[in-house]
Design a protein around this motif. Structure first.
Motif, PDB file in Angstrom:
ATOM      1  N   ASP A   1     -13.771  72.991 -21.674  1.00 49.15           N
ATOM      2  CA  ASP A   1     -15.010  72.826 -22.441  1.00 49.15           C
ATOM      3  C   ASP A   1     -14.722  72.338 -23.855  1.00 49.15           C
ATOM      4  OD1 ASP A   1     -16.795  73.435 -20.462  1.00 49.15           O
ATOM      5  OD2 ASP A   1     -16.980  75.560 -21.007  1.00 49.15           O
TER       6      ASP A   1
ATOM      7  N   ARG B   1     -14.180  68.702 -23.612  1.00 49.58           N
ATOM      8  CA  ARG B   1     -15.465  68.015 -23.400  1.00 49.58           C
ATOM      9  C   ARG B   1     -16.294  67.982 -24.679  1.00 49.58           C
ATOM     10  NH1 ARG B   1     -15.702  71.488 -18.727  1.00 49.58           N
ATOM     11  NH2 ARG B   1     -14.751  70.387 -17.001  1.00 49.58           N
ATOM     12  N   ILE B   2     -16.284  69.070 -25.441  1.00 46.24           N
ATOM     13  CA  ILE B   2     -17.029  69.089 -26.706  1.00 46.24           C
ATOM     14  C   ILE B   2     -16.470  68.055 -27.666  1.00 46.24           C
ATOM     15  CG2 ILE B   2     -17.495  70.483 -28.769  1.00 46.24           C
ATOM     16  CD1 ILE B   2     -17.631  72.934 -26.862  1.00 46.24           C
TER      17      ILE B   2
ATOM     18  N   SER C   1     -17.410  64.628 -26.485  1.00 46.70           N
ATOM     19  CA  SER C   1     -18.824  64.315 -26.700  1.00 46.70           C
ATOM     20  C   SER C   1     -19.099  63.908 -28.141  1.00 46.70           C
ATOM     21  CB  SER C   1     -19.698  65.510 -26.321  1.00 46.70           C
ATOM     22  OG  SER C   1     -19.584  66.541 -27.284  1.00 46.70           O
ATOM     23  N   ARG C   2     -18.208  64.285 -29.045  1.00 42.38           N
ATOM     24  CA  ARG C   2     -18.358  63.903 -30.453  1.00 42.38           C
ATOM     25  C   ARG C   2     -17.955  62.449 -30.702  1.00 42.38           C
ATOM     26  NH1 ARG C   2     -20.655  67.383 -34.241  1.00 42.38           N
ATOM     27  NH2 ARG C   2     -20.730  69.420 -33.281  1.00 42.38           N
TER      28      ARG C   2
ATOM     29  N   HIS D   1     -18.454  58.689 -30.304  1.00 44.95           N
ATOM     30  CA  HIS D   1     -19.707  57.948 -30.105  1.00 44.95           C
ATOM     31  C   HIS D   1     -19.779  57.246 -28.743  1.00 44.95           C
ATOM     32  CE1 HIS D   1     -23.327  55.815 -31.132  1.00 44.95           C
ATOM     33  NE2 HIS D   1     -22.733  54.662 -30.904  1.00 44.95           N
TER      34      HIS D   1
ATOM     35  N   LEU E   1     -18.282  58.005 -25.952  1.00 41.71           N
ATOM     36  CA  LEU E   1     -18.164  58.886 -24.792  1.00 41.71           C
ATOM     37  C   LEU E   1     -19.328  59.866 -24.656  1.00 41.71           C
ATOM     38  CD1 LEU E   1     -14.371  59.769 -25.054  1.00 41.71           C
ATOM     39  CD2 LEU E   1     -15.434  58.024 -23.647  1.00 41.71           C
ATOM     40  N   THR E   2     -20.289  59.808 -25.548  1.00 37.49           N
ATOM     41  CA  THR E   2     -21.381  60.785 -25.554  1.00 37.49           C
ATOM     42  C   THR E   2     -22.125  60.830 -24.228  1.00 37.49           C
ATOM     43  OG1 THR E   2     -21.624  60.408 -27.909  1.00 37.49           O
ATOM     44  CG2 THR E   2     -23.442  61.494 -26.797  1.00 37.49           C
ATOM     45  N   ASP E   3     -22.445  59.676 -23.663  1.00 42.68           N
ATOM     46  CA  ASP E   3     -23.215  59.632 -22.411  1.00 42.68           C
ATOM     47  C   ASP E   3     -22.355  59.901 -21.180  1.00 42.68           C
ATOM     48  OD1 ASP E   3     -25.415  58.986 -23.935  1.00 42.68           O
ATOM     49  OD2 ASP E   3     -25.089  56.824 -23.721  1.00 42.68           O
TER      50      ASP E   3
ATOM     51  N   VAL F   1     -19.887  62.242 -20.868  1.00 44.00           N
ATOM     52  CA  VAL F   1     -19.431  63.628 -20.728  1.00 44.00           C
ATOM     53  C   VAL F   1     -20.605  64.523 -20.356  1.00 44.00           C
ATOM     54  CG1 VAL F   1     -18.327  65.549 -21.916  1.00 44.00           C
ATOM     55  CG2 VAL F   1     -17.638  63.212 -22.443  1.00 44.00           C
TER      56      VAL F   1
ATOM     57  N   GLN G   1     -22.698  67.858 -20.108  1.00 40.88           N
ATOM     58  CA  GLN G   1     -22.711  69.043 -20.960  1.00 40.88           C
ATOM     59  C   GLN G   1     -22.623  70.299 -20.106  1.00 40.88           C
ATOM     60  OE1 GLN G   1     -25.764  69.188 -23.902  1.00 40.88           O
ATOM     61  NE2 GLN G   1     -25.140  71.216 -24.623  1.00 40.88           N
TER      62      GLN G   1
ATOM     63  N   GLU H   1     -20.461  74.915 -28.938  1.00 43.57           N
ATOM     64  CA  GLU H   1     -20.283  73.711 -29.759  1.00 43.57           C
ATOM     65  C   GLU H   1     -20.218  74.050 -31.243  1.00 43.57           C
ATOM     66  OE1 GLU H   1     -22.000  69.177 -30.015  1.00 43.57           O
ATOM     67  OE2 GLU H   1     -23.132  70.693 -28.928  1.00 43.57           O
TER      68      GLU H   1
END
Length: 191
Positions: free
Chosen positions: A86, A89-90, A93-94, A96, A98-100, A102, A104, A111
């Motif tokens: 996790d 993954r967090i 996700s930060r 830019h 890779l945001t879509d 990963v 949640q 987070e």
């Protein structure tokens, strides 16, 4: 090194090795001898392609991976335990791009712990460690001594004097750190 090796080097111009000194991989096999011309030259050993450079690069890459793994473990371990997957993954996700990509699988509190509590601490620890390593390497290079330390120049004593002076004068914490820095830098200028 034997005197025969020195005598061998003296016979050949610099940068050229004798024909008898070649890599084993360059030696022709029994089947290839018929295909080669009798006057074929063997290539001399080139020191820049020896495996020492590759080994150093592999060691550096391994240390970078080990540092990243230690950072992930530091972000995951604590009173509020998190799954290292996790945490990765967090962090992903930060980024830019890779945001879509990963999904949640963590909560908002997970987070917040990673981004606002543990993240700055781990980042500052990595940054301070890197700065200390660069300073140590610079001192070792300047004095050409792998065992050099800040006491040789008196930087530690100057910083201590600045800190003690700030404490004696009753200055604030920011002034204390500034006085210690000024004392260390003053010794560097004087020396």
């Amino acid at each position: 090194m034997s005197s025969t090796g020195e005598a061998e080097r003296a016979k050949h111009p610099e940068g050229q090795a004798p024909e008898s000194v070649t890599r084993e991989s360059d030696a022709p096999d029994a089947q290839d001898q018929d295909a080669q011309a009798p006057d074929a030259q063997r290539t001399p050993i080139d020191d820049s392609t020896l495996p020492g450079h590759r080994r150093n690069a592999l060691i550096m890459a391994g240390l970078v991976v080990l540092t990243a793994a230690a950072a992930v473990v530091c972000l995951a371990v604590g009173r509020y335990a998190l799954d290292p997957a996790d945490v990765v993954r967090i962090l992903a996700s930060r980024v830019h791009l890779l945001t879509d990509l990963v999904p949640q699988t963590w909560t908002d509190s997970d987070e917040r712990v990673v981004a606002m509590v543990r993240g700055p601490r781990v980042a500052s620890a990595l940054l301070i460690g890197a700065c200390l390593a660069v300073c140590g390497a610079a001192m070792q290079a300047a004095f050409r001594n792998p065992l050099v330390n800040p006491q040789i120049l008196g930087v530690s004593h100057g910083a201590s004097f600045g800190g003690v002076l700030a404490i004696a004068l009753g200055w604030s914490a920011v002034a204390l750190v500034s006085a210690a820095l000024a004392g260390g830098l003053a010794v560097l200028v004087l020396v």
